[in-house]
Design a protein around this motif. Structure first.
Motif, PDB file in Angstrom:
ATOM      1  N   ILE A  31       0.850  -1.202   0.000  1.00  0.00           N
ATOM      2  CA  ILE A  31       0.000   0.000   0.000  1.00  0.00           C
ATOM      3  C   ILE A  31       0.881   1.246   0.000  1.00  0.00           C
ATOM      4  CG2 ILE A  31      -1.628   1.350   1.364  1.00  0.00           C
ATOM      5  CD1 ILE A  31      -3.220  -0.886   0.891  1.00  0.00           C
ATOM      6  N   ALA A  32       1.946   1.201   0.794  1.00  0.00           N
ATOM      7  CA  ALA A  32       2.831   2.361   0.888  1.00  0.00           C
ATOM      8  C   ALA A  32       3.439   2.672  -0.473  1.00  0.00           C
ATOM      9  CB  ALA A  32       3.931   2.102   1.914  1.00  0.00           C
ATOM     10  N   LEU A  34       2.260   1.853  -3.427  1.00  0.00           N
ATOM     11  CA  LEU A  34       1.212   2.366  -4.311  1.00  0.00           C
ATOM     12  C   LEU A  34       0.926   3.835  -4.014  1.00  0.00           C
ATOM     13  CD1 LEU A  34      -1.332  -0.571  -4.644  1.00  0.00           C
ATOM     14  CD2 LEU A  34       0.281   0.343  -6.328  1.00  0.00           C
ATOM     15  N   ALA A  35       0.830   4.136  -2.702  1.00  0.00           N
ATOM     16  CA  ALA A  35       0.540   5.516  -2.319  1.00  0.00           C
ATOM     17  C   ALA A  35       1.651   6.436  -2.810  1.00  0.00           C
ATOM     18  CB  ALA A  35       0.390   5.619  -0.806  1.00  0.00           C
ATOM     19  N   ALA A  36       2.890   5.973  -2.683  1.00  0.00           N
ATOM     20  CA  ALA A  36       4.023   6.785  -3.115  1.00  0.00           C
ATOM     21  C   ALA A  36       3.942   7.036  -4.615  1.00  0.00           C
ATOM     22  CB  ALA A  36       5.326   6.079  -2.767  1.00  0.00           C
ATOM     23  N   LEU A  38       1.347   7.039  -6.427  1.00  0.00           N
ATOM     24  CA  LEU A  38       0.217   7.934  -6.694  1.00  0.00           C
ATOM     25  C   LEU A  38       0.627   9.390  -6.477  1.00  0.00           C
ATOM     26  CD1 LEU A  38      -2.842   7.659  -7.371  1.00  0.00           C
ATOM     27  CD2 LEU A  38      -3.232   8.076  -4.931  1.00  0.00           C
ATOM     28  N   VAL A  39       1.224   9.641  -5.303  1.00  0.00           N
ATOM     29  CA  VAL A  39       1.650  11.003  -4.981  1.00  0.00           C
ATOM     30  C   VAL A  39       2.654  11.493  -6.020  1.00  0.00           C
ATOM     31  CG1 VAL A  39       2.928  12.405  -3.331  1.00  0.00           C
ATOM     32  CG2 VAL A  39       1.203  10.779  -2.530  1.00  0.00           C
ATOM     33  N   ASP A  40       3.604  10.626  -6.345  1.00  0.00           N
ATOM     34  CA  ASP A  40       4.604  10.984  -7.346  1.00  0.00           C
ATOM     35  C   ASP A  40       3.952  11.276  -8.683  1.00  0.00           C
ATOM     36  OD1 ASP A  40       7.019  11.181  -6.204  1.00  0.00           O
ATOM     37  OD2 ASP A  40       7.614   9.097  -6.512  1.00  0.00           O
ATOM     38  N   PHE A 344       7.808   7.131   1.772  1.00  0.00           N
ATOM     39  CA  PHE A 344       6.628   6.301   2.044  1.00  0.00           C
ATOM     40  C   PHE A 344       7.020   4.928   2.570  1.00  0.00           C
ATOM     41  CE2 PHE A 344       4.183   9.522   0.082  1.00  0.00           C
ATOM     42  CZ  PHE A 344       2.872   9.283   0.449  1.00  0.00           C
ATOM     43  N   SER A 348       6.005   3.532   6.190  1.00  0.00           N
ATOM     44  CA  SER A 348       5.169   2.347   6.407  1.00  0.00           C
ATOM     45  C   SER A 348       5.665   1.544   7.604  1.00  0.00           C
ATOM     46  CB  SER A 348       5.143   1.478   5.151  1.00  0.00           C
ATOM     47  OG  SER A 348       6.384   0.835   4.976  1.00  0.00           O
ATOM     48  N   ALA A 366      -3.231   1.551   8.361  1.00  0.00           N
ATOM     49  CA  ALA A 366      -2.763   2.521   7.390  1.00  0.00           C
ATOM     50  C   ALA A 366      -3.166   2.073   5.995  1.00  0.00           C
ATOM     51  CB  ALA A 366      -1.259   2.632   7.454  1.00  0.00           C
TER      52      ALA A 366
END
Ligand SMILES: Nc1ncnc2c1ncn2[C@@H]1O[C@H](COP(=O)(O)OP(=O)(O)OP(=O)(O)O)[C@@H](O)[C@H]1O
Ligand SMILES: [Mg+2]
Lengths: 366, 516
Positions: A31-32, A34-36, A38-40, A344, A348, A366
Motif C-alpha cells: 500500500i505504501a 502504491l501511495a508513493a 500515486l503522490v509521485d 513512504f 510504512s 494505514a
C-alpha cells in the motif's frame, strides 16, 4: 485548566501493535508503495506535464531495462552492502563508526600500491593475495586507531572516525598525484598486464565482488547472532556496566569489533580496486561509507534486511539518474520522485509497529 | 457520607498480547491512604500509570471528583490534581531541587524563581522535609531524591498522590519518616495511594487495601480487618504459609576470609574501612546497614570489581581443590567467577547491572556463562532450558522466554536475575537486595532457594534491608556502619541490629555480649 475540557477522548492515539503476520506486513508495504507512486504521479503530472507511467517505466528500466543494467545494479549493490555489513557490528555495539569512507580508501590505497609496485614481480594469484591482506590490514588499522583512543581515553568516536576520513582522503590525494605523474587523471592501473585485476567470471570481473559480498552477508549474520563475539557485542552495546558485571573485557571487545569493522571496509576497498574500478581516486569510496550508515540502521543490523535496503537505495539511485537524462529534467526533480518513494516506504514501518486508534473506538490500519 | 476522590470503572489495558488490567473498577476516597497490593506483574503500576496519564486505557472510564476525565498526559493529570512518584525517578541530575520542581511548568507570565523557592521552603517546612531548594540532585541520597519527587508533586497542588513502591529503596528509618509525611497529607484531606510489597507497611500505614490478581481487581478491604496472611491469600488466590526456616547445617567449612579490606571511591572518600570477617559454607551471613554504608563496595571487592587498599586480603578456600586457599585480591572478575564466587546485585534500577533489557530470558541466562566451552559459537540449549525452569519455579510472568526482559514488570525482571545466580550453583553466593520489589510469595520462594543453597554447603552472603527477614533468615549478621564493621552478631533481635547500624564500632559494652 478546566476538568470538563478533558472529557473527550483524544482524537487519535498510538498503540504498539502485536506482531503482525508476514502477509499483513507485505500488504502494508505494498500500500505504501502504491501511495508513493500515486503522490509521485500527481506531482510529475502537475509540475512537468509528463506522463507518470512513462517516467515510472524509465525508472524501472534504470535497473531492469537491460541485462547489463541489472548487472550494474548488482555490482553497486555489492559495494554498498559490504560497507553496511562492515558497519553492522560497530553500530550494534553503539560505536558510531562514521569513518567507513576513510577505511575503504585506505584499503583501496594499499591495493593500489601493491598493484603498482608488485605488479610485475609476483604471479597474479599471489599479488591478489598480498593485496587482500594489506588492504584488510590498512582498513583495520584506520579503525583501530580511534577504537584504541575510545577504549582507553574515552574519546568521542564520532568525531574521531570522521576526522580520519579527511586524513585518508588527503593521503590518497597525495599518492594519486604522485602515481599519475604527468597525466591529468590516474588511469587504470596495470592496463597492459592486468596484474592485480580479478579474473573474468561469467563475463565480468565484479562477479567475484558479488560472490564475496554474498558469502560475507551470511557470515556476518552468523557472527552477530550465533557466536560468542556477537553476544559480547550485543551486551556491550546495551550497557557497558552490565558487560563489566558479566566479566566482559569491554576494551578488548571494543577494539576487536571496530578493527573487524575497519577490516571489512578495507576489504571493500580491495574489491573496488581489483574488481570494479581498477583505479584509485579520492572518490573511490563513492559515498558508500555514509550511505551504508542508513543501510545498517534501517536493517537494524540484520544483514539480510540490508540486502533489501541496499537494493532499494541502488534501484532508486539508478532510476533517478535515468529519469534525469531521459526526460531532460534536472536532477532535483528525479531526486524528489525517488525521495517520495523512500519516504513512504520508511513511513510504512511506523504503521507496521504502531496502530492508530481514533476516537469512538475501532482501530484503523494505514 | 464517604466522598470519592477518584473512581475507576471497567478499565482494561493491554500491551500486545498481554492483558495488564482487565475490567478493573475501584475507588479512591478523599482523605485516605489506600494500599494497592498484588503479585509481581498483576498490573498495579499499569493501573496507576493510567491515572497519572502515562498510558491511556483501551476501554473504561475514570471519574475525578465525580466528573468523567480523559487523562491523556501527565500534564492532564496534574491539572486534575493527580501526581505520581514513579519507581524510577525522573530528575535532572545537574539541576537544583528548585529547578527540577519548576521544570516543565507552564506559567504564562514571567517566571518568578524567588516566589517558587519561597513556596518550596513552605512545603518543606510544613512536612519537615530535609532538602533545600538550591541543592543539586547529584548530591542527594536516594531518599532525598524521592522527597524531591514528592515536593514536586505537592508544589503542583496535587490532591491525589500515587507512590509506586516508594519504600523499596528506603531504610526503615526513612520509611517511617515517609509514612509520617503520608499521614500528614491525609490529615490535609489529600488521598494517598501507595504500592508496596511489604505487608507490614501496608498494615501500618493504610486505611484500606485494594487487591489485584493477574490484572483483575479482587476486592478492597479495611486494613483493620486484615492480616498478613489474609492479604497474601487474597493476592495469591490460594492458601499459603509464611514462615522462614533457618535449618542448621552441621560441619560448616570456612569458605571465605576477608581481612582488613579498605577501599576508597572515585571521589577519594573511604567507603570501606578495615573490614574483616569470615564466611562459612552451610551458613547464611547477613549484611545489614543503612544503605550506602559500604555493602555494595564490599561485595564488589570480593567479586574483583573494586580496587582495594594495600593491606587488604581476601582468601577463598577452593572446595574443588581440597579447600586450597586462593588469594582473590588482584584477580580479574572473570577468574573469580570461575572459582565459583557469584555476585547478584540488584541495583536500584534493576536493569542497570546484571541483565540486558533488550534480550529475552534465554539470552540473559548466558550472560555470565556464555564463555564456557571452547567453541567459537554460542550454546543456547542449556540457557533455554534454564530459562524455562526459572520461569516455572519462580512463576515469572512473561509472554515468552524470548520477550525482552525490559517489558516485564519490575518484580519479574528481578526473578530472572536472582534465579540465574542461584542456578549457577556457586560456592559463594552473594546477593544484594534480592527481594527488593518482589511480592511476598516470591520473596518466600527466594528465601527457600537460599536455604536450599545453604544446605548444599554454599556460603551465602545476603545483603538485605528488611531487618525482620535478616534476623529470621541469617545465621549471623554483620552490621556495617559508615564502611566499618560495627558488629557481627548471631541470635540478636531486630532492635539490637538496628542500634548497631547507627553506632560505629559497636564497642558499647551494652551490646558487647552479642559480638563474636
Ligand atoms: N510497556 C509494556 N510493554 C509490554 N508489556 C508491559 C508493559 N508494561 C507492563 N507490561 C506487562 O503488563 C503486566 C503488568 O505489569 P505491571 O508493571 O503493571 O505490574 P506490577 O503489578 O506493577 O508488577 P511489579 O510488582 O512487579 O512492579 C506485566 O505482565 C508486564 O509484563
Ligand atoms: Mg510495578
Amino acid at each position: 485548566m478546566n476538568a470538563a475540557a478533558h472529557v473527550k477522548e483524544p482524537f487519535v492515539r498510538m498503540a504498539k501493535r502485536n506482531d503482525l503476520s508476514l502477509k499483513k506486513k507485505i500488504f502494508i508495504r505494498a500500500i505504501a508503495i502504491l501511495a508513493a507512486l500515486l503522490v509521485d504521479g500527481i506531482f510529475i503530472f502537475l509540475i512537468t506535464g509528463l506522463n507518470p507511467f512513462g517516467v515510472y517505466g524509465v525508472m524501472f528500466a534504470g535497473s531492469f531495462g537491460t541485462f547489463m543494467k541489472f548487472k550494474w545494479v548488482l555490482r553497486d549493490l555489492a559495494t554498498l552492502l559490504i560497507v553496511g555489513i562492515a558497519l553492522a557490528p560497530a553500530f550494534k555495539m553503539r560505536f558510531w563508526n562514521i569513518g567507513a569512507e576513510g577505511q575503504i580508501l585506505m584499503g583501496g590505497l594499499a591495493s593500489a600500491v601493491c598493484m603498482i609496485y608488485l605488479g610485475n614481480t609476483l604471479p597474479n594469484w599471489l599479488l591478489l593475495l598480498v593485496m587482500l591482506v594489506t588492504s584488510v590490514l590498512c582498513g583495520a588499522l584506520w579503525a583501530f586507531i580511534p577504537a584504541v583512543f575510545k577504549a582507553i581515553w574515552n574519546t568521542n568516536e564520532t568525531l574521531f572516525t570522521l576526522m580520519m576520513n579527511y586524513v585518508a582522503t588527503s593521503i590518497v590525494a597525495c599518492c594519486t598525484n604522485f602515481f599519475r605523474g604527468d597525466n591529468a587523471k590516474m588511469a587504470l592501473i596495470n592496463m597492459g598486464t592486468k596484474a592485480g585485476w580479478f579474473p573474468m567470471i561469467l563475463g565480468q570481473r565484479y562477479t567475484i565482488n558479488i560472490l564475496v559480498v554474498f558469502v560475507l552477508t551470511i557470515l556476518m549474520y552468523i557472527y552477530l547472532k550465533y557466536t560468542k563475539h556477537g553476544y559480547e557485542i550485543s551486551v556491550v552495546g546495551e550497557s557497558e556496566n552490565t558487560a563489566r558485571y558479566a566479566g566482559i573485557d569491554v576494551k578488548k571487545v571494543m577494539i576487536r569489533t571496530i578493527s573487524i569493522s575497519g577490516a571489512i571496509c578495507g576489504l571493500a576497498g580491495y574489491l573496488i580496486l581489483a574488481g570494479k574500478d581498477m583505479s584509485l581516486s579520492t572518490t573511490s569510496a563513492g559515498g558508500n561509507g555514509f550511505t551504508a550508515i542508513i543501510v545498517a540502521w534501517l536493517a537494524k543490523f540484520n544483514t539480510f534486511y540490508m540486502v533489501l535496503i541496499s537494493f532499494l537505495l541502488v534501484f532508486l539511485d539508478k532510476g533517478a539518474s535515468d529519469i534525469a537524462s531521459a526526460f531532460q529534467v534536472n536532477d532535483y526533480m528525479s531526486d524528489i520522485v525517488t525521495g517520495v518513494i523512500l519516504f513512504f516506504i520508511l513511513g510504512s514501518e511506523f504503521f507496521i509497529n504502531y496502530k492508530l486508534i481514533f476516537r469512538k473506538g475501532g482501530a484503523k490500519n494505514a | 457520607m464517604i466522598e470519592n476522590a477518584l473512581e475507576i470503572r471497567h478499565i482494561t489495558k493491554t500491551f500486545g498480547p498481554v492483558v495488564a488490567n482487565r475490567d478493573v473498577s475501584m475507588d479512591i476516597r478523599k482523605g485516605e491512604i489506600l494500599s494497592v497490593l498484588g503479585e509481581n506483574g498483576s498490573g498495579k503500576t499499569t493501573l496507576m500509570n493510567m491515572i497519572a496519564g502515562i498510558y491511556y486505557p483501551d476501554s473504561g472510564q475514570i471519574f475525578v471528583n465525580g466528573k468523567e476525565a480523559a487523562i491523556r498526559s501527565p500534564g492532564d493529570a496534574f491539572a486534575l490534581g493527580i501526581g505520581m512518584i514513579h519507581q524510577h525517578f525522573k530528575l535532572v541530575d545537574v539541576f537544583t531541587a528548585a529547578e527540577n520542581i519548576v521544570l516543565g511548568l507552564k506559567e504564562g507570565k514571567k517566571f518568578d524563581m524567588k516566589g517558587a523557592v519561597e513556596k518550596i521552603r513552605a512545603i518543606c517546612d510544613r512536612y519537615g522535609f530535609d532538602i533545600t531548594p538550591d541543592q543539586k540532585v547529584y548530591d542527594m541520597t536516594v531518599s532525598q531524591k524521592q522527597t524531591l519527587e514528592i515536593v514536586k508533586v505537592l508544589y503542583r497542588g496535587a490532591d491525589i498522590l500515587i507512590l509506586d513502591e516508594p519504600t523499596a529503596v528506603l531504610t526503615p528509618q526513612e520509611t517511617d519518616r515517609l509514612f509520617q509525611v503520608m499521614r500528614e497529607m491525609k490529615a490535609d484531606g489529600k488521598s494517598v495511594v501507595i504500592i508496596t510489597h511489604k505487608l507490614h507497611e501496608v498494615l501500618a500505614v493504610s486505611d484500606r487495601v485494594a487487591i489485584l490478581r493477574k490484572g483483575e481487581y479482587v476486592d478492597t478491604v479495611e486494613t483493620k480487618d486484615a492480616t498478613e496472611l489474609s492479604l497474601t491469600e487474597m493476592m495469591v488466590g490460594k492458601k499459603v504459609t509464611l514462615d522462614i526456616d533457618r535449618p542448621v547445617v552441621k560441619n560448616k567449612k570456612l569458605r571465605l576470609a576477608v581481612e582488613k579490606v579498605s577501599c576508597v571511591n572515585k571521589e577519594g572518600v573511604t567507603v570501606l574501612d578495615d573490614v574483616s570477617f569470615e564466611a562459612f559454607g552451610g551458613e547464611i551471613l547477613g549484611i545489614a546497614g543503612i544503605s550506602g554504608s559500604g555493602q555494595k563496595e564490599l561485595l564488589e571487592a570480593i567479586a574483583g570489581l573494586q580496587l582495594v587498599g594495600e593491606q587488604s586480603s581476601i582468601t577463598f578456600m577452593d572446595p574443588e581443590n581440597g579447600d586450597e586457599p586462593v588469594p582473590l585480591v588482584g584477580q580479574n572478575p572473570r577468574k573469580i567467577k570461575e572459582l565459583g564466587i557469584h555476585l547478584s546485585f540488584v541495583p536500584e534500577d534493576r536493569l542497570g547491572m546484571g541483565l540486558v533489557g533488550s534480550m529475552g530470558m534465554t539470552d540473559n541466562m548466558m550472560l555470565k556463562s556464555y564463555e564456557d566451552g571452547k567453541s567459537f559459537f554460542i550454546e543456547r540449549k542449556a540457557p533455554k532450558a534454564l530459562a524455562e525452569e526459572i520461569k516455572e519455579d519462580l512463576e515469572v510472568v512473561t509472554p515468552g522466554i524470548n520477550t525482552p526482559v525490559r517489558r516485564l514488570s519490575g518484580g519479574n525482571v528481578q526473578k530472572v536475575l536472582v534465579g540465574r545466580e542461584i542456578a549457577a550453583a556457586p560456592a559463594v553466593l552473594m546477593t544484594a537486595y534480592a527481594v527488593r520489589g518482589l511480592d511476598i510469595n516470591t520473596s518466600y520462594a527466594i528465601y527457600r532457594l537460599l536455604n536450599e543453597q545453604k544446605e548444599k554447603g554454599v556460603a551465602v552472603i545476603y545483603v538485605g534491608e528488611d531487618l525482620d527477614v535478616l534476623v529470621e533468615l541469617c545465621d549471623r549478621i554483620l552490621v556495617l556502619c559508615g564502611g566499618k564493621v560495627s558488629g557481627i552478631v548471631s541470635g540478636a533481635t531486630k532492635e539490637e541490629v538496628g542500634l548497631l547500624m547507627t553506632k560505629v564500632g559497636g564497642k558499647d559494652p551494652a551490646e558487647g555480649g552479642m559480638t563474636e
